[in-house]
Design a protein around this motif. Structure first.
Motif, PDB file in Angstrom:
ATOM      1  N   ASP A  83      -5.712  -9.439  -7.475  1.00 12.04           N
ATOM      2  CA  ASP A  83      -4.363  -8.988  -7.847  1.00 12.04           C
ATOM      3  C   ASP A  83      -3.504 -10.171  -8.301  1.00 12.04           C
ATOM      4  N   ARG A  97       0.841  -1.205   0.000  1.00 13.74           N
ATOM      5  CA  ARG A  97       0.000   0.000   0.000  1.00 13.74           C
ATOM      6  C   ARG A  97       0.871   1.247   0.000  1.00 13.74           C
ATOM      7  N   MET A 116       6.256  -3.504  13.172  1.00 14.09           N
ATOM      8  CA  MET A 116       6.693  -2.198  12.691  1.00 14.09           C
ATOM      9  C   MET A 116       5.730  -1.733  11.611  1.00 14.09           C
ATOM     10  N   VAL A 126       8.999  -8.032  11.519  1.00 10.80           N
ATOM     11  CA  VAL A 126       9.905  -7.076  12.166  1.00 10.80           C
ATOM     12  C   VAL A 126       9.086  -6.252  13.149  1.00 10.80           C
ATOM     13  N   TYR A 143     -11.269  -6.715   1.204  1.00  8.86           N
ATOM     14  CA  TYR A 143      -9.829  -6.527   1.028  1.00  8.86           C
ATOM     15  C   TYR A 143      -9.101  -7.784   0.518  1.00  8.86           C
ATOM     16  N   ASP A 166       2.513 -11.022   8.360  1.00 11.97           N
ATOM     17  CA  ASP A 166       1.182 -10.453   8.611  1.00 11.97           C
ATOM     18  C   ASP A 166       0.205 -10.712   7.465  1.00 11.97           C
ATOM     19  N   GLN A 167       0.723 -11.018   6.281  1.00 10.81           N
ATOM     20  CA  GLN A 167      -0.153 -11.233   5.130  1.00 10.81           C
ATOM     21  C   GLN A 167      -0.588 -12.692   4.968  1.00 10.81           C
ATOM     22  N   GLY A 213       5.365 -10.444   4.029  1.00  8.44           N
ATOM     23  CA  GLY A 213       5.683 -10.619   5.438  1.00  8.44           C
ATOM     24  C   GLY A 213       4.636 -11.499   6.091  1.00  8.44           C
TER      25      GLY A 213
HETATM   26  P1  TYM Z   1       1.667  -3.609   3.232  1.00  5.83           P
HETATM   27  O1  TYM Z   1       1.646  -2.383   2.393  1.00  5.83           O
HETATM   28  O2  TYM Z   1       1.108  -3.509   4.601  1.00  5.83           O
HETATM   29  O3  TYM Z   1       3.146  -4.123   3.372  1.00  5.83           O
HETATM   30  C1  TYM Z   1       3.968  -4.398   2.250  1.00  5.83           C
HETATM   31  C2  TYM Z   1       4.796  -5.640   2.517  1.00  5.83           C
HETATM   32  O4  TYM Z   1       5.641  -5.445   3.644  1.00  5.83           O
HETATM   33  C3  TYM Z   1       5.428  -6.483   4.601  1.00  5.83           C
HETATM   34  N1  TYM Z   1       5.562  -5.899   5.938  1.00  5.83           N
HETATM   35  C4  TYM Z   1       6.286  -6.435   6.924  1.00  5.83           C
HETATM   36  N2  TYM Z   1       7.038  -7.554   6.992  1.00  5.83           N
HETATM   37  C5  TYM Z   1       7.662  -7.821   8.161  1.00  5.83           C
HETATM   38  N3  TYM Z   1       7.576  -7.006   9.249  1.00  5.83           N
HETATM   39  C6  TYM Z   1       6.839  -5.894   9.244  1.00  5.83           C
HETATM   40  N4  TYM Z   1       6.786  -5.108  10.305  1.00  5.83           N
HETATM   41  C7  TYM Z   1       6.148  -5.560   8.036  1.00  5.83           C
HETATM   42  N5  TYM Z   1       5.334  -4.545   7.677  1.00  5.83           N
HETATM   43  C8  TYM Z   1       4.980  -4.777   6.391  1.00  5.83           C
HETATM   44  C9  TYM Z   1       4.008  -6.961   4.355  1.00  5.83           C
HETATM   45  O5  TYM Z   1       3.810  -8.270   4.824  1.00  5.83           O
HETATM   46  C10 TYM Z   1       3.911  -6.855   2.844  1.00  5.83           C
HETATM   47  O6  TYM Z   1       4.441  -7.992   2.226  1.00  5.83           O
HETATM   48  N6  TYM Z   1      -2.201  -6.331   1.678  1.00  5.83           N
HETATM   49  C11 TYM Z   1      -0.837  -6.006   1.352  1.00  5.83           C
HETATM   50  C12 TYM Z   1      -0.640  -5.506  -0.085  1.00  5.83           C
HETATM   51  C13 TYM Z   1      -1.170  -6.380  -1.161  1.00  5.83           C
HETATM   52  C14 TYM Z   1      -0.628  -7.617  -1.616  1.00  5.83           C
HETATM   53  C15 TYM Z   1      -1.448  -8.021  -2.709  1.00  5.83           C
HETATM   54  C16 TYM Z   1       0.448  -8.388  -1.190  1.00  5.83           C
HETATM   55  C17 TYM Z   1      -2.243  -6.107  -1.957  1.00  5.83           C
HETATM   56  N7  TYM Z   1      -2.397  -7.088  -2.886  1.00  5.83           N
HETATM   57  C18 TYM Z   1      -1.194  -9.223  -3.364  1.00  5.83           C
HETATM   58  C19 TYM Z   1       0.686  -9.600  -1.874  1.00  5.83           C
HETATM   59  C20 TYM Z   1      -0.130  -9.995  -2.950  1.00  5.83           C
HETATM   60  C21 TYM Z   1      -0.363  -4.915   2.299  1.00  5.83           C
HETATM   61  O7  TYM Z   1      -1.158  -4.130   2.781  1.00  5.83           O
HETATM   62  O8  TYM Z   1       0.980  -4.821   2.448  1.00  5.83           O
END
Ligand code: TYM
Length: 324
Positions: free
Chosen positions: A134, A10, A193, A184, A127, A148-149, A146
């Protein structure tokens, strides 16, 4: 034919080291072996953004980070989600085969309801369906994300299976790919984070800003005085040393346990290690920032290439679903 990778993020602004260690590292690493597509998911961002005034600037900041860390538009497709509108059509179609109960039980949906109770919009529920759209629009198999997904990815797999069993096997089941740092924690040492939580360290900070940020971090809560022995295994700063100072971790752990090093010194060392590791990225970023036309061209070209694939898949989906 190379297998396809897809991931998205995002456009919330500049990327932080959580994004970097948890996902972007893998985006870069996979570029040579796979056919990679990386997307700035502006429509997903709308589920939480009420003020969209910064959206375009945030998109540019993110692309700068991505290019600076080594994403190569010669190898990977980089594009903005809304520039390939086919995804919204596929999202609607997938919505028709996704039980509401699957979506309501997703933990991230429940978290969002708590986080933004004044803005529980329909898009928040959908969502993961948009995420699935996608992914399957490009028939992607490997999804670097990461930790969280993972719940979203699990749902994407379920929706994919349901589509395939109802209409014919056209989509591969997407699989998450994690880095060795899949979660992380932020500067508070407790929660993930994230920009929203305000506990992040942005890649693009200056050296000085990095030191200032790292100094605010919480460390081992049991270590109250300088001479108390520390517990590196429960300290987030120590965890980050594991990535940024891999050759010194044993030494740091020993000096922390014997109170030979204090938390302030330890954070100073971490900030220095981060600055050394990110120096080439920050330099490339500064150079790229002077080329706005190049950035715009990368995204235009990326959307054009993505759209060719998207149109083909959407046609196939509509045929399978009996719409054409
Ligand atoms: P988003 O924008 O929150 O984060 C982008 C990517 O960074 C990873 N990430 C982390 N990994 C480890 N520790 C952390 N603290 C941390 N913060 C963020 C997230 O896991 C992610 O990989 N829903 C998704 C975006 C999305 C997407 C998709 C991803 C939309 N369509 C299709 C994969 C496939 C998101 O909000 O990521």
């Amino acid at each position: 034919m190379k297998r396809r990778v897809f991931s998205g993020a995002r456009p919330t602004g500049r990327q932080h080291i959580g994004n970097y260690l948890g996902a972007i590292q893998n985006y870069v690493a996979l570029q040579d072996e796979y056919d990679c597509i990386y997307c700035i998911v502006d429509i997903h961002a709308l589920t939480s953004l009420e003020d969209t005034g910064e959206l375009q600037r945030n998109i540019r900041e993110m692309v700068l980070d991505w290019l600076a860390v080594g994403l190569d538009p010669g190898k990977s497709i980089l594009f903005v989600q809304s520039q390939v509108p086919e995804v919204m059509e596929l999202y609607t179609l997938l919505g028709m085969i996704t039980p509401l109960s699957w979506l309501l039980r997703v933990p991230t949906f429940k978290e969002k309801v708590k986080l933004q109770p004044h803005n529980v919009n329909y898009g928040l529920v959908g969502y993961p369906v948009l995420m699935t759209a996608d992914i399957v629009l490009y028939k992607a198999e490997v999804i670097p994300v990461g930790e969280d997904q993972l719940p979203h990815l699990e749902l994407a797999r379920e929706i994919t299976r349901r589509f395939n069993s109802s209409f014919g096997d056209i989509f591969p089941e997407p699989e998450a790919k994690l880095t060795s740092f899949p979660l992380v924690l932020g500067l508070d040492g407790k929660s993930k984070m994230s920009k929203q939580a305000g506990n992040d360290i942005e890649i693009a900070l200056s050296d000085k800003e990095t030191v200032k940020r790292v100094m605010t971090a919480l460390t081992d809560p049991a270590r109250r005085y300088r001479n108390d022995p520390g517990h590196p295994d429960i300290c987030n700063i120590y965890r980050l040393h594991g990535y940024f100072s891999p050759r010194q971790t044993d030494d740091i752990a020993a000096r922390c346990r014997s109170a030979k090093i204090g938390c302030v010194d330890c954070k100073q060392l971490l900030a220095e290690a981060i600055n050394i590791a990110l120096k080439p990225i920050r330099e490339r970023r500064a150079a790229l920032a002077t080329e706005p036309q190049y950035i715009a061209d990368v995204l235009t070209d990326g959307a054009r290439r993505a759209r060719v694939i998207a149109r083909k898949t959407l046609k196939e989906v509509k045929q399978k679903m009996g719409l054409i």
